[in-house]
Write an enzyme that holds these catalytic residues in place. Structure first.
Site, short mmCIF file in Angstrom:
data_model
loop_
_atom_site.label_atom_id
_atom_site.label_comp_id
_atom_site.label_asym_id
_atom_site.label_seq_id
_atom_site.Cartn_x
_atom_site.Cartn_y
_atom_site.Cartn_z
N GLU A 39 -12.27 3.28 -1.41
CA GLU A 39 -11.88 4.38 -2.30
C GLU A 39 -11.63 3.89 -3.72
O GLU A 39 -11.86 4.63 -4.68
CB GLU A 39 -10.62 5.06 -1.78
N VAL A 40 -11.12 2.69 -3.85
CA VAL A 40 -10.77 2.16 -5.17
C VAL A 40 -11.78 1.05 -5.52
O VAL A 40 -11.90 0.06 -4.79
CB VAL A 40 -9.33 1.60 -5.18
N HIS A 82 -6.94 -5.85 2.23
CA HIS A 82 -5.81 -5.25 2.94
C HIS A 82 -5.27 -6.30 3.91
O HIS A 82 -6.03 -6.87 4.69
CB HIS A 82 -6.26 -4.06 3.80
N HIS A 99 -10.23 -5.47 -3.26
CA HIS A 99 -8.88 -5.69 -2.73
C HIS A 99 -8.97 -6.04 -1.26
O HIS A 99 -9.80 -5.50 -0.53
CB HIS A 99 -7.99 -4.46 -2.94
N ASN A 138 -12.81 -3.31 2.53
CA ASN A 138 -13.71 -2.16 2.60
C ASN A 138 -14.68 -2.29 1.42
O ASN A 138 -14.26 -2.57 0.30
CB ASN A 138 -12.93 -0.85 2.52
N ASP A 172 0.85 -1.19 0.00
CA ASP A 172 0.00 0.00 0.00
C ASP A 172 0.89 1.25 0.00
O ASP A 172 1.89 1.32 0.72
CB ASP A 172 -0.91 0.00 1.22
N ILE A 173 0.52 2.22 -0.81
CA ILE A 173 1.34 3.44 -0.94
C ILE A 173 1.28 4.30 0.32
O ILE A 173 2.17 5.11 0.57
CB ILE A 173 0.85 4.24 -2.18
P1 5GP Z 1 -9.75 1.34 0.10
O1 5GP Z 1 -10.00 2.57 0.90
O2 5GP Z 1 -10.34 1.42 -1.29
O3 5GP Z 1 -10.14 0.07 0.81
O4 5GP Z 1 -8.18 1.21 -0.03
C1 5GP Z 1 -7.47 1.71 -1.11
C2 5GP Z 1 -6.01 1.65 -0.73
O5 5GP Z 1 -5.24 1.84 -1.89
C3 5GP Z 1 -5.58 2.75 0.28
O6 5GP Z 1 -5.06 2.14 1.44
C4 5GP Z 1 -4.53 3.55 -0.50
O7 5GP Z 1 -3.45 3.96 0.31
C5 5GP Z 1 -4.10 2.57 -1.57
N1 5GP Z 1 -3.65 3.20 -2.81
C6 5GP Z 1 -4.26 4.20 -3.48
N2 5GP Z 1 -3.58 4.54 -4.58
C7 5GP Z 1 -2.50 3.70 -4.61
C8 5GP Z 1 -1.42 3.55 -5.54
O8 5GP Z 1 -1.30 4.24 -6.55
N3 5GP Z 1 -0.51 2.59 -5.25
C9 5GP Z 1 -0.60 1.80 -4.14
N4 5GP Z 1 0.37 0.89 -3.95
N5 5GP Z 1 -1.61 1.91 -3.26
C10 5GP Z 1 -2.55 2.85 -3.50
#
Ligand code: 5GP
Length: 114
Positions: free
Chosen positions: A95-96, A102, A100, A87, A30-31
């Protein structure tokens, strides 16, 4: 289906720190890590949300679960333990829009459901 940042990572259009890849899944760091170990695991067969899994073949969902467990094992987390989070949707903080998992570990995690 919306093209997401994870589609681009999968197609190697943007860089990521990969920790595992096979025919079924890709795992990368995760970034914006929330723990010393914070890895995301995505299935290569795209699903947008965890809620879609009620309609998929058991094998597809089961293989994804097995691969998440294997990635956590390969990260050396079995003994100390870890957390797996999906999530889902706006209230879940997704968010994405590419499903996925975590994997969080490397320290004793506090529990907060939000
Ligand atoms: P969500 O909130 O959708 O469950 O988690 C999305 C995750 O993707 C977040 O923890 C965020 O830090 C990670 N993320 C977003 N953009 C990028 C990216 O460009 N590269 C990587 N490695 N992680 C990302």
């Amino acid at each position: 289906m919306e093209d997401t940042i994870f589609d681009k990572i999968l197609r190697n259009e943007i860089p990521s720190e990969k920790v595992y890849e096979d025919d079924d899944v890709l795992a990368f760091k995760d970034i914006n890590p929330k723990a010393p170990v914070h890895v995301l695991v995505i299935p290569k067969r795209k699903r947008q949300r965890f809620s879609e899994y009620r309609n998929v073949e058991s094998d597809e969902a089961g293989i994804f679960m097995k691969k998440i467990s294997s990635v956590a094992h390969s990260l050396g987390l079995d003994e100390s333990g870890y957390r797996v989070i999906f999530n889902c949707g706006p209230h879940g903080g997704q968010e994405v829009e590419y499903i996925h998992a975590h994997i969080l570990g490397g320290k004793k995690l506090i529990w907060s459901a939000g």
